[in-house]
Design a protein around this motif. Structure first.
Motif, PDB file in Angstrom:
ATOM      1  N   GLY A  82       0.794  -1.229   0.000  1.00 14.12           N
ATOM      2  CA  GLY A  82       0.000   0.000   0.000  1.00 14.12           C
ATOM      3  C   GLY A  82       0.818   1.266   0.000  1.00 14.12           C
ATOM      4  N   ALA A  83       2.137   1.135  -0.131  1.00 18.24           N
ATOM      5  CA  ALA A  83       3.046   2.284  -0.227  1.00 18.24           C
ATOM      6  C   ALA A  83       2.884   3.266   0.924  1.00 18.24           C
ATOM      7  N   GLY A  84       2.598   2.716   2.116  1.00 17.54           N
ATOM      8  CA  GLY A  84       2.544   3.531   3.320  1.00 17.54           C
ATOM      9  C   GLY A  84       1.295   4.364   3.478  1.00 17.54           C
ATOM     10  N   LEU A  85       0.330   4.240   2.563  1.00 16.07           N
ATOM     11  CA  LEU A  85      -0.878   5.054   2.648  1.00 16.07           C
ATOM     12  C   LEU A  85      -1.981   4.359   3.453  1.00 16.07           C
ATOM     13  N   ASN A  86      -1.759   3.111   3.828  1.00 11.19           N
ATOM     14  CA  ASN A  86      -2.761   2.383   4.608  1.00 11.19           C
ATOM     15  C   ASN A  86      -2.955   3.040   5.973  1.00 11.19           C
ATOM     16  N   ARG A  87      -4.145   2.885   6.542  1.00 15.75           N
ATOM     17  CA  ARG A  87      -4.366   3.280   7.928  1.00 15.75           C
ATOM     18  C   ARG A  87      -4.095   2.050   8.793  1.00 15.75           C
ATOM     19  N   ARG A  88      -3.064   2.123   9.614  1.00 17.73           N
ATOM     20  CA  ARG A  88      -2.586   0.929  10.315  1.00 17.73           C
ATOM     21  C   ARG A  88      -3.661   0.301  11.201  1.00 17.73           C
TER      22      ARG A  88
ATOM     23  N   GLY B  27      -9.119   2.210   4.382  1.00 13.42           N
ATOM     24  CA  GLY B  27      -7.742   2.360   4.819  1.00 13.42           C
ATOM     25  C   GLY B  27      -6.949   1.074   4.768  1.00 13.42           C
ATOM     26  N   LEU B  28      -7.604  -0.030   4.384  1.00 15.43           N
ATOM     27  CA  LEU B  28      -6.899  -1.319   4.340  1.00 15.43           C
ATOM     28  C   LEU B  28      -5.883  -1.354   3.203  1.00 15.43           C
ATOM     29  N   HIS B  29      -6.260  -0.916   2.013  1.00  9.51           N
ATOM     30  CA  HIS B  29      -5.428  -1.141   0.837  1.00  9.51           C
ATOM     31  C   HIS B  29      -4.408  -0.036   0.571  1.00  9.51           C
ATOM     32  N   GLY B  30      -4.649   1.161   1.041  1.00  9.98           N
ATOM     33  CA  GLY B  30      -3.716   2.240   0.781  1.00  9.98           C
ATOM     34  C   GLY B  30      -3.603   2.527  -0.706  1.00  9.98           C
ATOM     35  N   ALA B  31      -2.360   2.663  -1.187  1.00  9.58           N
ATOM     36  CA  ALA B  31      -2.126   3.027  -2.580  1.00  9.58           C
ATOM     37  C   ALA B  31      -2.093   1.825  -3.511  1.00  9.58           C
ATOM     38  N   ASN B  32      -2.238   0.629  -2.963  1.00 10.67           N
ATOM     39  CA  ASN B  32      -2.231  -0.583  -3.794  1.00 10.67           C
ATOM     40  C   ASN B  32      -2.678  -1.764  -2.950  1.00 10.67           C
ATOM     41  N   ARG B  33      -3.674  -2.487  -3.425  1.00 11.74           N
ATOM     42  CA  ARG B  33      -4.185  -3.643  -2.676  1.00 11.74           C
ATOM     43  C   ARG B  33      -3.237  -4.829  -2.765  1.00 11.74           C
ATOM     44  N   LEU B  34      -2.928  -5.411  -1.621  1.00 11.48           N
ATOM     45  CA  LEU B  34      -2.180  -6.666  -1.585  1.00 11.48           C
ATOM     46  C   LEU B  34      -3.087  -7.799  -2.042  1.00 11.48           C
TER      47      LEU B  34
END
Length: 538
Positions: free
Chosen positions: A77-83, A385-392
């Motif tokens: 997610g390139a750090g954009l996820n909400r932890r 907020g799970l995926h951020g900038a890219n979904r795993l």
């Protein structure tokens, strides 16, 4: 397939728009106390869930940990996820898998234990699956359970038009609550005002905004567009995931080659048209993780090689594995390809990237609550907020189960205090006529999908996005005028939502002056030191 229960005159407590994994999970939990109505735009199994080949990610192996899964998700997610969201979902994953097993989902096993596979971006084997047709197995089990539940009514061919707001009440009070939805019954061409104490959007993503997509035809961003028009914030719509490996075949559209093929040893190579470089394994030139790099990296690598060499496709090759291994792990793909004259045990598969998943959407909290009282959003239409900038890979179905459960439990916790909906005005068609030129809808639909693919695709520039924004501005005027003068049809409703979703994608993408995750702007190739969400407010 279960028999559909016929609609009746009872008051429903909760309306769920969408009959996929998220919607049906919520329905089954709510049905413990509530009367639930589930609406499906097409047939009950026509959404994205049934199309999912890969599986569901969960920490189930003794050598794996929650922290490892959390880290893999945050890296992708390139750090954009909400932890807090990532922790919440991943820690609920084993429980979600157990519920599915209890519902009868026949996950693959090996020596008495669940068989776990690995996909790109994962540091461990943690993907539970049912061969290469996990989504279909999950959808079947959920539909059976919902069909057997007397508190759940399911209606197919119901196209949601707009959410019912306080202003739609006979005596408006000036609030912001949501009381249900206006929906078109395409079987009889009649619009109904369906009301409830709470409404859940589980409408899926917006893949059909693009010319090439693995999403089903109904993925037109309906829930996102309806929530925006009602007053919800929308976030991170620039992050549209492109799956690296969609089958390249001019006669067969949208057939996905699952991530697990690379996870089990598939190699990306240049095809014969690459000349002197034919047969070259090119992923080592782009990332040390090679074929197991996250999807955005693999998709951009393929896109780069296709454009650099003027190719139509690249090859995905797993023919070096034993034939019985390939047939056992990928029976659905094997049979489908064999019918097209491709034996994946002996030859490579031609593949191209295609839009695959919408990472942005309606902004929600850990309970799936939106900005508006009485309205929830879960699954692909939401931005939790799970995926951020890219979904795993394989975190999407997991999100559906966890947020389907959490939103339902939030409603049940407050069930006794929920207000009954006020009297609502019926849908007004007194000043419109029957559509006279359906070709206008088809033309605009095609134009949107084409310029979104060309201008706001895997690689973007400011100039390309400006061109897309200019076209959207003109089309918004044209479609609004058409919508205001003619009776609604399924195609018109979808076009209206598709265009609004495209507008939100472009507006979000133009705001981000960096390249992060799935958003790559050639004019801003760097990544900012601080990760910030793109939040749009009506």
């Amino acid at each position: 397939m279960p028999d559909l229960q016929q609609p009746d005159t009872q008051q429903y407590d909760v309306i769920i728009i969408g009959s996929g994994a998220a919607g049906l999970t919520a329905a089954l939990v709510l049905a413990e106390r509530a009367k639930v109505l589930v609406l499906s735009k097409g047939q009950l199994d026509s959404g994205s869930t049934a199309w999912a080949q890969g599986g569901i990610a969960a920490v189930l192996d003794s050598g794996d940990t929650f922290e490892d899964h959390i880290r893999d998700t945050m890296v992708a997610g390139a750090g954009l996820n909400r932890r807090e969201t990532v922790e919440f979902v991943i820690e609920q994953a084993p429980r979600a898998i157990k519920r599915l097993i209890d519902l009868g989902v026949p996950f693959n096993t090996e020596q008495g234990a669940l068989h776990l596979t690995r996909e790109g971006g994962h540091s461990h084997r943690r993907i539970v699956h049912v061969d290469d047709a996990t989504g279909w197995a999950v959808q079947t089990a959920l539909l059976k359970a919902a069909g057997d539940n007397p508190n759940i009514t399911m209606r197919s061919n119901m196209v949601a038009i707009d959410l019912i707001r306080d202003r739609n009440a006979v005596d408006p009070e000036g609030g912001q609550s949501i009381w249900g939805v206006y929906a078109l019954d395409t079987g009889i061409g009649h619009v109904e005002a369906l009301t409830a104490k709470a409404t859940i959007l589980a409408t899926g993503g917006a893949g059909r905004t693009y010319l090439f997509s693995t999403a089903p035809s109904g993925a037109t961003g309906d829930g996102i567009a309806m929530a925006w028009r009602a007053g919800c914030r929308i976030s991170n719509m620039e992050f549209m995931q492109f799956h690296p490996t969609c089958l390249y075949n001019l006669d067969v559209k949208n057939f996905l080659i699952t991530e697990a093929v690379r996870g089990e040893g598939g190699i990306l190579k240049l095809p014969p048209d690459a000349g002197a470089e034919a047969g070259k394994r090119f992923m080592p030139d782009f990332d040390e993780r090679m074929e197991l790099a996250p999807r955005d990296i693999v998709a951009r690598a393929i896109d780069h090689e296709i454009k650099r060499l003027g190719l139509d496709y690249v090859h995905l090759d797993i023919s070096h594995k034993p034939p019985e291994f390939v047939r056992e792990h990928f029976p659905t793909i094997y049979e489908r390809l064999l019918g097209l004259g491709i034996d994946m045990t002996k030859e490579p598969i031609p593949v191209v990237p295609a839009q695959h998943y919408t990472c942005g959407g309606v902004r929600v909290d850990l309970k799936g609550q939106t900005d508006l009282p009485g309205l929830y959003a879960i699954g692909e239409c939401s931005e939790s907020g799970l995926h951020g900038a890219n979904r795993l890979a394989s975190n999407s179905l997991l999100e559906c189960f966890v947020f389907g459960d959490s939103s339902a439990h939030d409603i049940l916790t407050r069930f006794d205090t929920l207000r009954a909906p006020p009297p609502i005005r019926p849908w007004d068609e007194s000043r419109v006529t029957a559509p006279d030129e359906e070709v206008v809808i088809k033309q605009n639909w095609t134009e949107i999908r084409r310029f979104m693919w060309n201008y706001v695709g895997i690689v973007r520039t400011d100039k390309r996005m400006e061109r897309a924004a200019n076209r959207i501005r003109l089309l918004l005027e044209e479609v609004d005028e058409y919508y205001g003068n003619f009776r609604v049809t399924k195609d018109l409703i979808e076009l209206r939502n598709l265009l609004k979703t495209a507008d939100l994608i472009v507006r979000s993408a133009r705001r981000r002056k960096e390249s992060r995750g799935l958003h790559y702007n050639a004019d801003y190739p760097q990544i900012d030191p601080v990760a910030r969400d793109t939040v749009l407010a009506p």
